[in-house]
Design an enzyme around this catalytic site. Sequence first.
Site, short mmCIF file in Angstrom:
data_model
loop_
_atom_site.label_atom_id
_atom_site.label_comp_id
_atom_site.label_asym_id
_atom_site.label_seq_id
_atom_site.Cartn_x
_atom_site.Cartn_y
_atom_site.Cartn_z
N ASN A 102 -11.32 -10.31 -4.18
CA ASN A 102 -11.19 -10.40 -5.62
C ASN A 102 -9.97 -11.25 -5.95
O ASN A 102 -8.87 -10.88 -5.57
CB ASN A 102 -11.02 -8.99 -6.18
CG ASN A 102 -10.77 -8.99 -7.68
OD1 ASN A 102 -10.45 -10.01 -8.28
ND2 ASN A 102 -10.90 -7.83 -8.29
N HIS A 140 -3.69 -15.71 -8.37
CA HIS A 140 -4.85 -16.18 -7.60
C HIS A 140 -5.93 -16.96 -8.37
O HIS A 140 -7.03 -16.50 -8.55
CB HIS A 140 -5.51 -15.06 -6.81
CG HIS A 140 -5.62 -13.73 -7.53
ND1 HIS A 140 -6.18 -13.59 -8.77
CD2 HIS A 140 -5.25 -12.49 -7.13
CE1 HIS A 140 -6.15 -12.30 -9.11
NE2 HIS A 140 -5.59 -11.62 -8.15
N ASP A 162 -1.81 -12.65 -1.62
CA ASP A 162 -2.69 -11.53 -2.01
C ASP A 162 -3.11 -10.74 -0.77
O ASP A 162 -4.25 -10.31 -0.64
CB ASP A 162 -3.91 -12.01 -2.78
CG ASP A 162 -4.60 -10.85 -3.53
OD1 ASP A 162 -4.08 -9.72 -3.51
OD2 ASP A 162 -5.67 -11.10 -4.12
N ASP A 167 -2.13 -6.04 -11.31
CA ASP A 167 -3.04 -6.70 -10.37
C ASP A 167 -4.06 -5.75 -9.77
O ASP A 167 -3.75 -4.63 -9.38
CB ASP A 167 -2.26 -7.35 -9.23
CG ASP A 167 -3.20 -8.06 -8.27
OD1 ASP A 167 -3.85 -9.02 -8.71
OD2 ASP A 167 -3.31 -7.63 -7.11
N ARG A 216 0.79 -1.23 0.00
CA ARG A 216 0.00 0.00 0.00
C ARG A 216 0.82 1.29 0.00
O ARG A 216 0.26 2.35 -0.17
CB ARG A 216 -0.96 0.03 1.20
CG ARG A 216 -1.99 -1.09 1.23
CD ARG A 216 -2.98 -0.99 0.09
NE ARG A 216 -4.04 -1.98 0.22
CZ ARG A 216 -4.51 -2.73 -0.79
NH1 ARG A 216 -4.00 -2.57 -2.00
NH2 ARG A 216 -5.48 -3.59 -0.59
N HIS A 270 -3.83 -10.72 -13.60
CA HIS A 270 -5.06 -10.75 -12.80
C HIS A 270 -6.18 -11.07 -13.79
O HIS A 270 -6.65 -10.21 -14.50
CB HIS A 270 -5.27 -9.39 -12.13
CG HIS A 270 -6.56 -9.26 -11.39
ND1 HIS A 270 -6.62 -9.12 -10.03
CD2 HIS A 270 -7.83 -9.25 -11.82
CE1 HIS A 270 -7.89 -9.01 -9.65
NE2 HIS A 270 -8.65 -9.09 -10.72
N ASN A 315 -0.14 -1.58 -7.54
CA ASN A 315 -1.30 -0.67 -7.54
C ASN A 315 -1.27 0.29 -6.34
O ASN A 315 -2.17 0.32 -5.52
CB ASN A 315 -2.61 -1.47 -7.57
CG ASN A 315 -2.76 -2.42 -6.40
OD1 ASN A 315 -1.78 -2.78 -5.75
ND2 ASN A 315 -3.99 -2.81 -6.13
#
Lengths: 320, 429, 196
Positions: B277, B231, B304, B151, B61, B178, B91
Site C-alpha cells: 500500500n 509514497h 516504507d 500513515d 512495529r 498517506h 501506527n
Amino acid sequence: MKRHLLSATDLDRESATLVLDTAEEMARLGERSIKKLPTLRGRTVVNLFYEDSTRTRTSFELAAKRLSADVINFSAKGSSVSKGESLKDTALTLEAMGADAVVCRHSGSGAPHRLAQWVKGSVVNAGDGTHEHPTQALLDAFTMRRRLGRIEGLRVTIVGDILHSRVARSNVLLLDILGAHPTVVAPPTLLPVGIEAWPTEVSYDIDAVLPKSDVVMMLRVQNERMTASYFPNVREYSRRYGLDARRVAALPDDAIVMHPGPMNRGVEIAAEVADSARSTIVEQVANGVSVRMAVLYLLLGGSEPAIGSPAAGSTEGERP
Amino acid sequence: MTDWLLRQVRPLGGDVVDIRIVGGVIAEIGPSLPEGDCSVYEGGSSLVALPGLVDLHTHLREPGREDAETVETGTRAAALGGYTAVHAMANTTPVADVAGVVEQVWRLGRDAGWCDVAPVGAVTVGLGGEHLAELGAMAESIARVRVFSDDGKCVSDPVLMRRALEYVKAFDGVIAQHAQDPRLTEGAQMNEGVVSARLGLAGWPAVAEEAIIARDCLLAAHVGSRLHVCHLSTAGSVEIIRAAKAKGWDVTAEVTPHHLVLTEDLAATYDPTYKVNPPLRTAADVEALRDALADGTIDVVATDHAPHPVEDKETDWTAAAFGMTGLETALGIVAETMVATGRLDWAGVADRMSIAAARIGRLADHGRPIAVGEPANLTLIDPDAAWTVDRAQLASRSTNTPYAGRSLPARVVATFLRGRPTVLDGKPA
Amino acid sequence: MSASVTPPTSPRATSAPEPPDGRSVLDPADVGRALTRIAHEILERTKGGDDLVLLGIPTRGVTIANRLAARIRAVEGLEVPVGSLDITMYRDDLRLRLPRALETTDVPGGVDHKLVVLVDDVLFTGRTVRAALDALSDLGRPRAVQLAVLVDRGHRELPIRADYVGKNLPTSRTQLVSVRLAEIDGSDAVVVGEAS
C-alpha cells in the site's frame, strides 16, 4: 508433473476439446442404471469450500463419487478454518491426509493459486473470488456444443455483473480459446476498468446485441450491487438489462438462453424465459456433473494429468 | 571514545581523501592524513562516503507488534542499510498519538543505539481520522516530534486535514499524508487496470491517490503550510506535485524503492509478498517516478519498511497484510534504478536519501555536508560490490522482502553514527 | 435401433502399433474366411442367434463386430444388434500411463437377458477382456457372455479363453501383432513383427 485447473487459460483448444469429448462419454453414464465407474478407486478428492455453495460442491462430490474416488468435504464453517487456521496450514493438513486432488472454492481471488504452491495433489478451482470458475465455463461450453452442435464461430452474449463475475471471466477466456465470439453486455459500472484487454466485444446495449446472438447467458445480479450504486434500482436494471419474452423474440430462432444459477427470476431473467424451450438451465446442472467427471478423470485417472498447467507464478526458488 | 581515520574514501563519489573523526565530529579531511591515535578503516579508494542515510518512513512495529519487528531489530536493519536516522511511523499499538508513546519509542531507539529514532506522531487520535491528537505535546516531548502522519490511513476529512496543516505551523511541523481516498479504495487489492481486471482483484485506482494529493496541495497553499506526501506511486501524482512546486507551494514528496522498480504484473503470482500500500503500479508509472526523483520533483526516497510476520503473508492475497521490508535493500535498489541508469550521481543519492529527508524531518544532526566540524554521521558504500538478497541473511525480524534472490549492484560496508561505527565490513559492529 | 456402429475416427483411437519389419500372416482372403467361419459358429452355437448382441471393443473390435453382423444378415437374414463397449475406465493399467481419451460405449437395446458376444481383434494377456467383463456387469446382467477374436496369440495372464477364434497365432511375448482392417487401415491383414 503436477498439474492444476486454476484458470480457463490452463487449457488450450486441444485439451479443452478433450475435456468436452470425455464429458460426452461421461454423460452417457448418467443414462445407465449403474452410474458408477471404478476409475478413481483409491484416489482421494477433497472438496475445500470456504464459501457456501451447495450446488457446486454437490456437483463435484457426485462427479468424484461416480468415478469411485473417496470424497472428503472440508467446509470452512465449523472447521479449524473458521478458527483462524491459515490457508497454508489447511493445505498442509490436506497434504498429510493424502489428497490427490483439492477442489477449492474461496472468496479470495487467487486462493487456489496459492494452494497449488503448497499441496502435492492437483488443485481444481471451483470458483475464486471475482476471478475464475473454469469448470463452469467448461460445462457452459459443453451445453452449447450439445445444443448447437459446435462452439467455433458461435456468437455468445454474456449479460450482467461482469465486474464481479468469475463465470464471465472464465467463459470469455474459454470461448475465445474454443473459437467462439463472446460479447459482454452490462451497465458501464459493472464492467471492469481494463476490460479492453479481454478477448471480447463490449456493449452497453442488450437490444443491439441480441439479434446477433446464438447464445445469451444471463448472470445473477446481487442486491448489494444496487446499494453500492452500481445501478439505481432493480426495476431499472431489469428494464435495461433483464431478459424478458419481448427481448427473447429478438433472438435468432435457434438461439439458446443460459444461466449459471442461482437465478433471480423477474430480475435478470423473466420466469417464462427461464422455463422456456430455449432455456438450458436444468441441462447445465446435469452437464456440470459430466464435465467435472471428465476433469477429475483427466487430472487423476492416469500416471499424470492429461490437462491443466503447472502452478502459475511459483515464487522465488528459495521457498521449498 | 575511539577516534577513526577513514582512509581513501570518496565523499559523494568525488576525489579520494582521508577523513579523521574525533569525538564524534569530522575533524580533518585531506589526502594522506597521518594515522595518529585513530583506528583506521581502509576504504581502498573505491568506497563512496555519503552522509548517513535518513529514512522518513519506517515501521518499527514496537510497541504492539514485536513479533514483526522491534526498535532493536528494525534499527539494526536500518544501520546495515546505511541509515543513521529513521522516522518511526505512528501506527503502533498503542498508537503513537500521545507524548508517552513517542517518548517510549525515542528511548528504545536511543538505548538500542543503532541509529537515531525520530518518532512520527499520529495526526488524529488512534488514527481514527476524527479528532486531532496532542500534536503540541508530542512536539514538546523529548522526542521532539516534527513529522505527523496517520500513515496506513489517510486523513481524508478535508476540514481535519486543514486544521492539522495549520496547527503544526506553531512548531514547524509537517503533515505527512498517506494519500488514499478511502471510499474509492474500499476492499482494494492492487492497481486498477488491465491486470486487476484479469486477476479479479479489486482495483485501486490511481485517482484515489491523486485526488487526495491535489486537494492537500490546494489546502496547504491556502493556509500557507508545509505538506509532505508519502509514497507517491503514480505518474499523475508526480504531475500534481510538479505543478504545486512550480507554484512555489511548500510541498515535498517521497517515493519508495519498490515503486522505483516493481510493477503490478507481479500480482499475477498471487504471492502477497507483492501486496503493498499503495499498490505496485505500471511500468509507465515507474518511469515517471524515476524521472521525478531525478529532477527533484520527488524530494526523497523513503523505504516504507513494513515488516510482517510470515503468517500474515503466507496466505491468500486478499487476506494477506499490505507491505514489504526495505531498509536493507533501499540503497541497492536506488543504485540499480537511479545510479546505474545515470539518473543520479552519488551527490544526488546523498540528497535524496539523506539531506532532503533530514531537512523535511528537521533533524539537525543528519544530512549534513561531509565537512570539518560536522557530526560524523556517515555511510560508506562499495558501489561495485554486487550482492544477492537472501532472506535468511537479512537483519529485520520479518522476511517479507520482495527482492529475495535478486542481485543488487552496490552495498553498504560501514555506517558511523556520531563517529561510532554501527556497521563495519557489512556486519553489525 | 442401429444395427451398425461407426467406430471413432480420431487418430488417437486408431493408432495401432506398427511392427517395423512386419511379416504378414493373414492376407485379406484369410481374414474374410476367418470371419465367415466365426459368423457361422456363432449362429450354430447360439442356436440361430436369438437375443444375440455383438459388443465390439473399440476400435477394431467394433469393426469386426459390424462385419460379423453383416455376414449373419447375409446367411440368416437376421439383424443382430451391434454395440461398442469402451473399457478404458476399467483398465487395470490406468495409473501407468497418461489418461486416455474415451471411446464410445453404446449398447442398443441393453444387455439384460441377452447373449452377449464380446468381439476384439487380438486376444493376448486377457486383461482387456477382464476389463470388458467388469464394464459389462455395470451395464446390466446378460444371460451369457461369449468371446470372439480374430487372432489368439497366447500368453494369457488371466483365466480367460475365447469361444470363437479366427486364427491361433503362436508368438513370442515380445512380438507385436497388428490387425489391419480395410475400414480403418485401407486393407485387411494380420502382421507380426519384432518390437524395435
